[in-house]
Design a protein around this motif. Structure first.
Motif, PDB file in Angstrom:
ATOM      1  N   ASP A   1       5.863  30.633  48.990  1.00  0.00           N
ATOM      2  CA  ASP A   1       7.265  30.526  48.572  1.00  0.00           C
ATOM      3  C   ASP A   1       8.187  30.406  49.778  1.00  0.00           C
TER       4      ASP A   1
ATOM      5  N   MET B   1       3.152  31.958  39.384  1.00  0.00           N
ATOM      6  CA  MET B   1       2.329  31.919  38.183  1.00  0.00           C
ATOM      7  C   MET B   1       2.527  30.619  37.411  1.00  0.00           C
ATOM      8  N   ASN B   2       3.723  30.041  37.522  1.00  0.00           N
ATOM      9  CA  ASN B   2       3.994  28.775  36.847  1.00  0.00           C
ATOM     10  C   ASN B   2       3.352  27.592  37.553  1.00  0.00           C
TER      11      ASN B   2
ATOM     12  N   LYS C   1       9.434  39.625  42.758  1.00  0.00           N
ATOM     13  CA  LYS C   1       9.049  39.432  41.354  1.00  0.00           C
ATOM     14  C   LYS C   1       9.384  38.019  40.885  1.00  0.00           C
ATOM     15  N   CYS C   2      10.513  37.503  41.331  1.00  0.00           N
ATOM     16  CA  CYS C   2      10.879  36.124  40.969  1.00  0.00           C
ATOM     17  C   CYS C   2       9.908  35.126  41.592  1.00  0.00           C
TER      18      CYS C   2
ATOM     19  N   LEU D   1       6.849  35.739  42.377  1.00  0.00           N
ATOM     20  CA  LEU D   1       5.568  35.881  41.692  1.00  0.00           C
ATOM     21  C   LEU D   1       5.563  35.099  40.387  1.00  0.00           C
ATOM     22  N   ARG D   2       6.684  35.125  39.662  1.00  0.00           N
ATOM     23  CA  ARG D   2       6.771  34.360  38.415  1.00  0.00           C
ATOM     24  C   ARG D   2       6.714  32.857  38.694  1.00  0.00           C
ATOM     25  N   ARG D   3       7.386  32.431  39.768  1.00  0.00           N
ATOM     26  CA  ARG D   3       7.327  31.013  40.135  1.00  0.00           C
ATOM     27  C   ARG D   3       5.905  30.607  40.510  1.00  0.00           C
TER      28      ARG D   3
ATOM     29  N   VAL E   1       1.684  34.853  47.825  1.00  0.00           N
ATOM     30  CA  VAL E   1       3.021  34.521  47.321  1.00  0.00           C
ATOM     31  C   VAL E   1       3.991  34.289  48.469  1.00  0.00           C
TER      32      VAL E   1
ATOM     33  N   LEU F   1       6.565  44.969  44.155  1.00  0.00           N
ATOM     34  CA  LEU F   1       6.786  44.833  42.722  1.00  0.00           C
ATOM     35  C   LEU F   1       8.124  45.424  42.280  1.00  0.00           C
TER      36      LEU F   1
ATOM     37  N   LYS G   1      13.212  42.534  43.668  1.00  0.00           N
ATOM     38  CA  LYS G   1      13.621  41.480  42.735  1.00  0.00           C
ATOM     39  C   LYS G   1      13.175  40.100  43.206  1.00  0.00           C
TER      40      LYS G   1
END
Length: 313
Positions: free
Chosen positions: A52, A305-306, A298-299, A301-303, A48, A292, A295
């Motif tokens: 990123d 996953m998309n 976590k953001c 990680l969500r990006r 990640v 984890l 913040k």
């Protein structure tokens, strides 16, 4: 000097954490889960951060290095322990034990220094934000990481060289689940005072001083947080600092108890249980606490996953 009628040890037998089959099965499952969580969690963090562009700050550079280090650290000791929990023959060659002893100590020392560096990074970011980008530039961060690795690898080399010069003429039953320095020294049939003194000196330099640096850094950070007017921000900051200090206390506290305590003739059963905390528990907590609960992480990680393909580019 070892007399001619003494046979030199060519292998060691691990006594392990337990000799009870049912408990061994439970420990195998538990530590296998811990090991897999550590590996998967840290690989995810590395991927990640690499993918990123918003995580290209010094903090995440150090965090990625910590993740690489934790993977190396647990892989030095845990696989051997898992095999020993399933088999009756718990042996390791003398050379294999020497290699495991060197790398486990080197990686452990590197983590001690790197955690101190990470605490200093947070101190600069929070207490001196206007100087942060100047002081903690890319070149300085790389030098800090290289210094952490180099100093620890060389220190471990010195300690291991002195240890391997000692005669080991029996017994060869190691009261531990991996080749840790104090447990191996207990089997030497010669005076180990010099090696123990060297270990104590390096423990002060590479374990205790970084620990004091972390405490001092977080003390300044906490004072800076108290000046913040927002109760919500204070609460989140205290929660984050408390979590970091919990992991630091587990890792450093148990390591200091092992490597800086006075020599004792008491059984080593307690020492190998203590070792579980800084060789297995702390590495599995690092991804949870440092990432984890973050913040931005976590953001990111969500990006990721998309758009999962970005993790492998």
């Amino acid at each position: 000097m070892v007399s001619k009628n003494q046979s030199l040890v060519t292998e060691f037998i691990f006594q392990g954490l337990s000799s009870q089959p049912r408990l061994q099965t439970v420990l195998f499952i538990l530590f296998l889960v811990f090991y897999l969580l550590t590996i998967v969690g840290n690989i995810m963090i590395i991927a990640v951060i690499r993918a990123d562009f918003q995580l290209q700050s010094p903090m995440y550079f150090f965090l990625a290095n910590l993740s690489i280090l934790d993977i190396c650290y647990v892989s030095t000791n845990v696989p051997q322990m898992l095999v020993n929990l399933l088999t009756k023959k718990r042996t390791i060659s003398f050379s294999g034990c020497a290699a495991q002893m060197y790398f486990s100590m080197a990686f452990g020392m590197t983590e001690c220094v790197l955690l101190g560096v990470m605490a200093y990074d947070r101190y600069m970011a929070i207490c001196h934000p206007f100087l942060y980008t100047t002081v903690m530039n890319r070149k300085v961060c790389i030098h800090m990481v290289v210094a952490s690795w180099t100093s620890s690898l060389l220190s471990s080399m010195v300690i291991n060289s002195l240890t391997l010069q000692l005669p080991f003429c029996g017994p060869h039953i190691l009261n531990h689940y991996f080749c840790e320095m104090p447990a191996v020294l207990a089997l030497a049939c010669a005076d180990t005072a010099l090696v123990e003194l060297v270990i104590f000196i390096f423990s002060i330099l590479i374990v205790f001083i970084p620990f004091l640096l972390i405490i001092a850094s977080y003390a300044h950070i906490l004072f800076a947080i108290l000046k913040i007017q927002s109760a919500c921000v204070q609460s989140k900051a205290f929660s984050t600092c408390g979590s970091h200090l919990m992991v630091v206390t587990i890792f450093y506290g148990t390591a200091i108890c092992t490597y800086m305590k006075p020599k004792s003739r008491s059984p080593q059963d307690r020492d190998k249980v203590v070792a579980v905390f800084y060789t297995i528990v702390a590495p599995v907590l690092n991804p949870l606490i440092y990432s984890l609960r973050n913040k931005d992480m976590k953001c990111a990680l969500r990006r990721a996953m998309n758009r999962p393909k970005s993790l492998f580019i």
